[in-house]
Design a protein around this motif. Structure first.
Motif, PDB file in Angstrom:
ATOM      1  N   SER A   1      -3.414   6.373   5.922  1.00 23.69           N
ATOM      2  CA  SER A   1      -4.577   6.599   5.040  1.00 23.69           C
ATOM      3  C   SER A   1      -4.440   7.957   5.057  1.00 23.69           C
ATOM      4  O   SER A   1      -4.677   8.608   4.308  1.00 23.69           O
ATOM      5  CB  SER A   1      -5.030   5.791   4.957  1.00 23.69           C
ATOM      6  OG  SER A   1      -6.346   6.182   5.867  1.00 23.69           O
TER       7      SER A   1
ATOM      8  N   VAL B   1      -7.387   1.269  -1.589  1.00 21.38           N
ATOM      9  CA  VAL B   1      -7.912   0.521  -0.274  1.00 21.38           C
ATOM     10  C   VAL B   1      -9.338   1.020   0.301  1.00 21.38           C
ATOM     11  O   VAL B   1      -9.449   0.327   1.262  1.00 21.38           O
ATOM     12  CB  VAL B   1      -7.171   1.138   0.319  1.00 21.38           C
ATOM     13  CG1 VAL B   1      -7.702   1.747   2.279  1.00 21.38           C
ATOM     14  CG2 VAL B   1      -5.333   1.699   0.773  1.00 21.38           C
TER      15      VAL B   1
ATOM     16  N   ARG C   1       0.883  -1.131  -0.488  1.00 16.03           N
ATOM     17  CA  ARG C   1      -0.048  -0.178  -0.250  1.00 16.03           C
ATOM     18  C   ARG C   1       1.066   1.429  -0.032  1.00 16.03           C
ATOM     19  O   ARG C   1       1.160   1.452   0.663  1.00 16.03           O
ATOM     20  CB  ARG C   1      -0.597   0.039   1.851  1.00 16.03           C
ATOM     21  CG  ARG C   1      -2.113  -0.498   1.225  1.00 16.03           C
ATOM     22  CD  ARG C   1      -2.893  -0.032   1.901  1.00 16.03           C
ATOM     23  NE  ARG C   1      -4.063  -0.359   3.040  1.00 16.03           N
ATOM     24  CZ  ARG C   1      -4.928  -0.581   3.383  1.00 16.03           C
ATOM     25  NH1 ARG C   1      -5.278   0.288   3.939  1.00 16.03           N
ATOM     26  NH2 ARG C   1      -5.871  -1.419   4.267  1.00 16.03           N
TER      27      ARG C   1
ATOM     28  N   SER D   1      -1.046   0.564   8.214  1.00 15.83           N
ATOM     29  CA  SER D   1      -1.878   1.695   6.894  1.00 15.83           C
ATOM     30  C   SER D   1      -2.748   2.088   6.873  1.00 15.83           C
ATOM     31  O   SER D   1      -3.066   3.579   6.150  1.00 15.83           O
ATOM     32  CB  SER D   1      -1.774   0.533   6.034  1.00 15.83           C
ATOM     33  OG  SER D   1      -2.403  -0.613   6.222  1.00 15.83           O
ATOM     34  N   ASP D   2      -3.981   2.060   7.693  1.00 10.17           N
ATOM     35  CA  ASP D   2      -4.628   3.042   8.022  1.00 10.17           C
ATOM     36  C   ASP D   2      -4.387   3.751   8.600  1.00 10.17           C
ATOM     37  O   ASP D   2      -5.428   4.854   8.196  1.00 10.17           O
ATOM     38  CB  ASP D   2      -6.230   2.113   8.649  1.00 10.17           C
ATOM     39  CG  ASP D   2      -7.353   1.137   7.149  1.00 10.17           C
ATOM     40  OD1 ASP D   2      -7.147   0.964   6.916  1.00 10.17           O
ATOM     41  OD2 ASP D   2      -8.045   0.854   7.644  1.00 10.17           O
TER      42      ASP D   2
ATOM     43  N   SER E   1      -3.844   0.236  -4.085  1.00  8.91           N
ATOM     44  CA  SER E   1      -2.945  -1.835  -3.227  1.00  8.91           C
ATOM     45  C   SER E   1      -2.879  -2.935  -4.384  1.00  8.91           C
ATOM     46  O   SER E   1      -3.317  -2.816  -5.392  1.00  8.91           O
ATOM     47  CB  SER E   1      -4.178  -2.272  -2.564  1.00  8.91           C
ATOM     48  OG  SER E   1      -4.786  -2.456  -2.398  1.00  8.91           O
TER      49      SER E   1
END
Ligand code: NAD
Length: 372
Positions: free
Chosen positions: A269, A294, A124, A265-266, A280
């Protein structure tokens, strides 16, 4: 390991490799078909400009697949994916299928693809475009130069370990289990990615508390012996959550296990300003991969021309890079998106409040114009 199905031939006059590839197209639900339409238009332009042939095989996934077949990833879709070089997937789900007690749910289709194709590495990228820094919750100066690639282990760890909920509901456990080969293969993906970027790798773990994470760290250090040109840093996951907000531009490639990678990764973001910006790739041990934004199916804006197609278009660019090995073409698409943003075009999610915005289709057309 499966051999690639694509065919490559060399055009002596234009001194360029041409490719014939088959791509499975799973548009899914909500804004899925809208953003997919733009990604395919961009791929058509790439094919025309570089002399490639991309054959698209459409198949069902998610809610629409449940409606038509009763199965979120029917056997026919699996067959189409198996006979393709890569899968482009948009999004699944929506209020119609969101009953938590239902035994068949759209998201089950996603898990089945990952498992079926052994897609163990989830990539990602998170990049902040300077003009969009004001959309992110951090001060613009902290966001300068943010360009991170998360590599998350996708088929192991606590999401797949043994679990049990005792009959009376008073006790439950999940098991975080990693084996050396599981860590090795995803670490190789991350180190190789770092070699092609700024040559820095941050491995995230919780080695001070968890045995599985001590195995993670030992294994990453062993794999590191093959990559002496890369700088390796180990961070505990709790420290990493802070550093992502206080020094995001210092990260290059971030390698993490399934659960920590999911959460980090969230968290990261939000640095990009909108979910609509983030692509991704999910990869296995060969060139085959699954490429998807995503974001989800955004039912609140479906059918209104408001969806940002960037995440889907950049997912297609990742497919060109990782599955079809078309690096120049992937860079051309990424650069075209940057140029359209530099020109000031904004979809509704990234336009300043009250300002005019362009539609999904208009943004896609602007990207195509940059590829001419
Ligand atoms: P979502 O990502 O669909 O939407 C969250 C917010 O971001 C919404 O306000 C939406 O309008 C906005 N947004 C998302 N993508 C956008 C885009 N391309 N352009 C502009 N704005 C965009 O998440 P959600 O609302 O939590 O979930 C909606 C449905 O999607 C649910 O059924 C959920 O299960 C599903 N979902 C699917 C996936 C997937 O297919 N991989 C991922 C997450 C959620």
């Amino acid at each position: 390991m499966r051999a690639p199905l694509f065919v490559v031939f060399f055009d002596i006059e234009r001194k360029h490799f041409h490719m014939k590839a088959t791509i499975a197209i799973l548009s899914g639900d909500g804004i899925g078909p809208e953003v997919m339409k733009q990604a395919l238009a961009v791929l058509d332009k790439v094919a025309a400009r570089y002399g490639h042939e991309f054959a698209y095989q459409e198949a069902l996934i998610g809610g629409i697949a449940i409606d038509k077949t009763g199965d979120p990833f029917p056997a026919e879709s699996e067959r189409v994916c198996e006979q393709s070089d890569a899968i482009l997937l948009a999004a699944v789900g929506g209020p119609k299928w969101s009953d938590p007690t239902a035994s068949v749910r759209p998201e089950q289709g996603l898990l089945r693809i990952r498992q079926h194709f052994g897609l163990f590495a989830n990539l990602r990228p998170v990049k902040t475009h300077p003009a969009l820094a004001s959309h992110a919750p951090l001060r613009p100066e902290l966001l300068e130069g943010v360009d991170i690639l998360f590599v998350r282990e996708l088929t192991g760890g606590v999401y797949f370990g043994q679990r049990q909920e005792q009959g009376d509901g008073g006790e439950a456990y999940d098991t975080m289990l990693y084996t050396t080969p599981e860590v090795e293969r995803v670490a190789h993906v991350a180190f190789r990615a770092a070699q092609g970027r700024r040559k820095k790798l941050t491995s995230v773990d919780k080695a001070n508390v968890l045995s599985s994470m001590r195995l993670w760290r030992r294994t990453v250090m062993k794999v590191y012996e093959d990559y002496s040109d890369v700088e390796l840093e180990h961070l505990l996951v709790d420290a990493c959550t802070m550093h992502l907000l206080t020094r995001p531009s210092s990260f290059d490639v971030v390698l993490a296990g399934n659960m920590f990678g999911d959460i980090l990764s969230d968290e990261a973001s939000v640095l990009a300003g909108s979910l609509g910006m983030l692509p991704s790739a999910s990869l296995g041990s060969d060139t085959f991969g699954l490429y998807e934004p995503v974001h989800g199916s955004a039912p609140d804006i479906a059918g209104q021309g408001k969806a940002n197609p960037i995440a889907m278009i950049l997912s297609a660019a990742m497919m060109l890079r990782y599955s079809l090995r078309l690096e120049e073409e992937a860079c051309a698409v990424e650069s075209a998106v940057e140029q359209v943003l530099d020109d000031g075009a904004r979809t509704a999610d990234i336009a300043p409040r009250g300002d005019a915005y362009v539609s999904t289709e208009e943004f896609g057309q602007a990207v195509i114009a940059k590829l001419s």
